[in-house]
Write a protein that holds these residues in place. Structure first.
Motif, PDB file in Angstrom:
ATOM      1  N   UNK A  26       0.841  -1.206   0.000  1.00  0.00           N
ATOM      2  CA  UNK A  26       0.000   0.000   0.000  1.00  0.00           C
ATOM      3  C   UNK A  26       0.874   1.253   0.000  1.00  0.00           C
ATOM      4  N   UNK A  27       1.957   1.241   0.774  1.00  0.00           N
ATOM      5  CA  UNK A  27       2.857   2.397   0.779  1.00  0.00           C
ATOM      6  C   UNK A  27       3.477   2.628  -0.599  1.00  0.00           C
ATOM      7  N   UNK A  28       3.810   1.553  -1.300  1.00  0.00           N
ATOM      8  CA  UNK A  28       4.342   1.688  -2.655  1.00  0.00           C
ATOM      9  C   UNK A  28       3.305   2.301  -3.597  1.00  0.00           C
ATOM     10  N   UNK A  29       2.052   1.916  -3.442  1.00  0.00           N
ATOM     11  CA  UNK A  29       0.983   2.482  -4.271  1.00  0.00           C
ATOM     12  C   UNK A  29       0.816   3.970  -3.964  1.00  0.00           C
ATOM     13  N   UNK A  30       0.814   4.324  -2.683  1.00  0.00           N
ATOM     14  CA  UNK A  30       0.702   5.733  -2.292  1.00  0.00           C
ATOM     15  C   UNK A  30       1.876   6.529  -2.867  1.00  0.00           C
ATOM     16  N   UNK A  31       3.078   5.996  -2.725  1.00  0.00           N
ATOM     17  CA  UNK A  31       4.265   6.672  -3.245  1.00  0.00           C
ATOM     18  C   UNK A  31       4.178   6.872  -4.759  1.00  0.00           C
ATOM     19  N   UNK A  32       3.722   5.855  -5.483  1.00  0.00           N
ATOM     20  CA  UNK A  32       3.598   5.954  -6.942  1.00  0.00           C
ATOM     21  C   UNK A  32       2.582   7.030  -7.317  1.00  0.00           C
ATOM     22  N   UNK A  33       1.468   7.067  -6.604  1.00  0.00           N
ATOM     23  CA  UNK A  33       0.433   8.072  -6.887  1.00  0.00           C
ATOM     24  C   UNK A  33       0.963   9.476  -6.642  1.00  0.00           C
ATOM     25  N   UNK A  34       1.627   9.671  -5.515  1.00  0.00           N
ATOM     26  CA  UNK A  34       2.148  11.002  -5.182  1.00  0.00           C
ATOM     27  C   UNK A  34       3.291  11.402  -6.110  1.00  0.00           C
ATOM     28  N   UNK A  35       4.138  10.456  -6.473  1.00  0.00           N
ATOM     29  CA  UNK A  35       5.253  10.745  -7.382  1.00  0.00           C
ATOM     30  C   UNK A  35       4.730  11.246  -8.727  1.00  0.00           C
ATOM     31  N   UNK A  36       3.623  10.665  -9.173  1.00  0.00           N
ATOM     32  CA  UNK A  36       3.020  11.071 -10.449  1.00  0.00           C
ATOM     33  C   UNK A  36       2.152  12.323 -10.308  1.00  0.00           C
ATOM     34  N   UNK A  37       1.948  12.772  -9.060  1.00  0.00           N
ATOM     35  CA  UNK A  37       1.125  13.952  -8.824  1.00  0.00           C
ATOM     36  C   UNK A  37      -0.346  13.705  -9.114  1.00  0.00           C
ATOM     37  N   UNK A  38      -0.795  12.485  -8.852  1.00  0.00           N
ATOM     38  CA  UNK A  38      -2.164  12.073  -9.165  1.00  0.00           C
ATOM     39  C   UNK A  38      -3.000  12.085  -7.885  1.00  0.00           C
ATOM     40  N   UNK A  39      -4.175  12.673  -7.956  1.00  0.00           N
ATOM     41  CA  UNK A  39      -5.094  12.651  -6.819  1.00  0.00           C
ATOM     42  C   UNK A  39      -5.812  11.300  -6.787  1.00  0.00           C
ATOM     43  N   UNK A  40      -6.443  11.036  -5.679  1.00  0.00           N
ATOM     44  CA  UNK A  40      -7.233   9.806  -5.575  1.00  0.00           C
ATOM     45  C   UNK A  40      -8.354   9.815  -6.605  1.00  0.00           C
ATOM     46  N   UNK A  41      -8.946  10.952  -6.840  1.00  0.00           N
ATOM     47  CA  UNK A  41     -10.032  11.073  -7.821  1.00  0.00           C
ATOM     48  C   UNK A  41      -9.511  10.785  -9.229  1.00  0.00           C
ATOM     49  N   UNK A  42      -8.329  11.278  -9.553  1.00  0.00           N
ATOM     50  CA  UNK A  42      -7.735  10.983 -10.853  1.00  0.00           C
ATOM     51  C   UNK A  42      -7.413   9.499 -10.984  1.00  0.00           C
ATOM     52  N   UNK A  43      -6.937   8.905  -9.888  1.00  0.00           N
ATOM     53  CA  UNK A  43      -6.648   7.472  -9.904  1.00  0.00           C
ATOM     54  C   UNK A  43      -7.929   6.671 -10.106  1.00  0.00           C
ATOM     55  N   UNK A  44      -9.030   7.144  -9.565  1.00  0.00           N
ATOM     56  CA  UNK A  44     -10.325   6.501  -9.795  1.00  0.00           C
ATOM     57  C   UNK A  44     -10.632   6.466 -11.295  1.00  0.00           C
ATOM     58  N   UNK A  45     -10.446   7.596 -11.965  1.00  0.00           N
ATOM     59  CA  UNK A  45     -10.718   7.662 -13.407  1.00  0.00           C
ATOM     60  C   UNK A  45      -9.784   6.747 -14.198  1.00  0.00           C
ATOM     61  N   UNK A  46      -8.545   6.648 -13.763  1.00  0.00           N
ATOM     62  CA  UNK A  46      -7.553   5.830 -14.464  1.00  0.00           C
ATOM     63  C   UNK A  46      -7.769   4.336 -14.264  1.00  0.00           C
ATOM     64  N   UNK A  47      -8.167   3.958 -13.044  1.00  0.00           N
ATOM     65  CA  UNK A  47      -8.206   2.543 -12.674  1.00  0.00           C
ATOM     66  C   UNK A  47      -9.600   1.933 -12.650  1.00  0.00           C
ATOM     67  N   UNK A  48     -10.614   2.778 -12.498  1.00  0.00           N
ATOM     68  CA  UNK A  48     -11.967   2.261 -12.341  1.00  0.00           C
ATOM     69  C   UNK A  48     -12.300   1.872 -10.905  1.00  0.00           C
ATOM     70  N   UNK A  49     -11.347   2.091  -9.993  1.00  0.00           N
ATOM     71  CA  UNK A  49     -11.569   1.814  -8.569  1.00  0.00           C
ATOM     72  C   UNK A  49     -12.077   3.104  -7.939  1.00  0.00           C
ATOM     73  N   UNK A  50     -13.217   3.033  -7.264  1.00  0.00           N
ATOM     74  CA  UNK A  50     -13.857   4.213  -6.686  1.00  0.00           C
ATOM     75  C   UNK A  50     -12.938   4.897  -5.666  1.00  0.00           C
ATOM     76  N   UNK A  51     -12.968   6.230  -5.666  1.00  0.00           N
ATOM     77  CA  UNK A  51     -12.119   7.018  -4.781  1.00  0.00           C
ATOM     78  C   UNK A  51     -12.281   6.655  -3.308  1.00  0.00           C
ATOM     79  N   UNK A  52     -13.495   6.428  -2.797  1.00  0.00           N
ATOM     80  CA  UNK A  52     -13.608   6.050  -1.380  1.00  0.00           C
ATOM     81  C   UNK A  52     -12.884   4.734  -1.057  1.00  0.00           C
ATOM     82  N   UNK A  53     -12.859   3.808  -1.999  1.00  0.00           N
ATOM     83  CA  UNK A  53     -12.136   2.548  -1.789  1.00  0.00           C
ATOM     84  C   UNK A  53     -10.644   2.820  -1.737  1.00  0.00           C
ATOM     85  N   UNK A  54     -10.154   3.678  -2.645  1.00  0.00           N
ATOM     86  CA  UNK A  54      -8.734   4.046  -2.653  1.00  0.00           C
ATOM     87  C   UNK A  54      -8.367   4.706  -1.325  1.00  0.00           C
ATOM     88  N   UNK A  55      -9.216   5.600  -0.861  1.00  0.00           N
ATOM     89  CA  UNK A  55      -8.967   6.293   0.399  1.00  0.00           C
ATOM     90  C   UNK A  55      -8.908   5.320   1.570  1.00  0.00           C
TER      91      UNK A  55
END
Length: 90
Positions: A26-55
Motif C-alpha cells: 500500500x505504501x508503494x501504491x501511495x508513493x507511486x500516486x504522489x510521485x506522479x502527482x495524481x489525486x485519488x479522484x484521478x486514480x479513480x478515473x484511471x483505474x476504475x476503482x472508486x475514490x472512497x475505496x482508494x482512500x
C-alpha cells in the motif's frame, strides 16, 4: 508492553509477515500516486476503482481484493510478481 510485544501476543509470525507485506504494498501504491502527482479522484478515473475505496485502502481501513490492487497498479504500468521469500530475506 511495547508495540512489538503486543503484536507478538496477538499474531502468529505468518500474520505479522502478511501485515508487513500489505503495508509495504500500500505504501508503494501511495508513493507511486504522489510521485506522479495524481489525486485519488484521478486514480479513480484511471483505474476504475472508486475514490472512497482508494482512500480506505490508503488509510489501512480495508483489506483490498487482489483485483483492486491489480487495477490500481495497472494504472501506473505496474503489476505484482511472485518471488521466493527466501530471496527477499537474504
Amino acid at each position: 508492553m511495547d508495540k512489538q510485544e503486543i503484536q507478538n501476543t496477538l499474531y502468529i509470525p505468518q500474520e505479522t509477515w502478511d501485515n508487513e507485506l500489505g503495508i509495504l504494498l500500500i505504501n508503494d501504491i501511495i508513493d507511486a500516486r504522489k510521485k506522479e502527482g495524481i489525486t485519488q479522484k484521478q486514480l479513480e478515473a484511471m483505474s476504475g476503482v472508486k475514490q472512497p475505496i482508494i482512500s480506505r485502502m490508503e488509510r489501512g481501513n480495508t483489506d483490498p481484493k487482489l483485483s483492486t490492487i491489480l487495477k490500481i497498479l495497472g494504472s501506473f504500468g505496474k503489476t505484482l510478481q511472485i518471488v521466493s521469500v527466501k530471496e527477499n530475506k537474504e
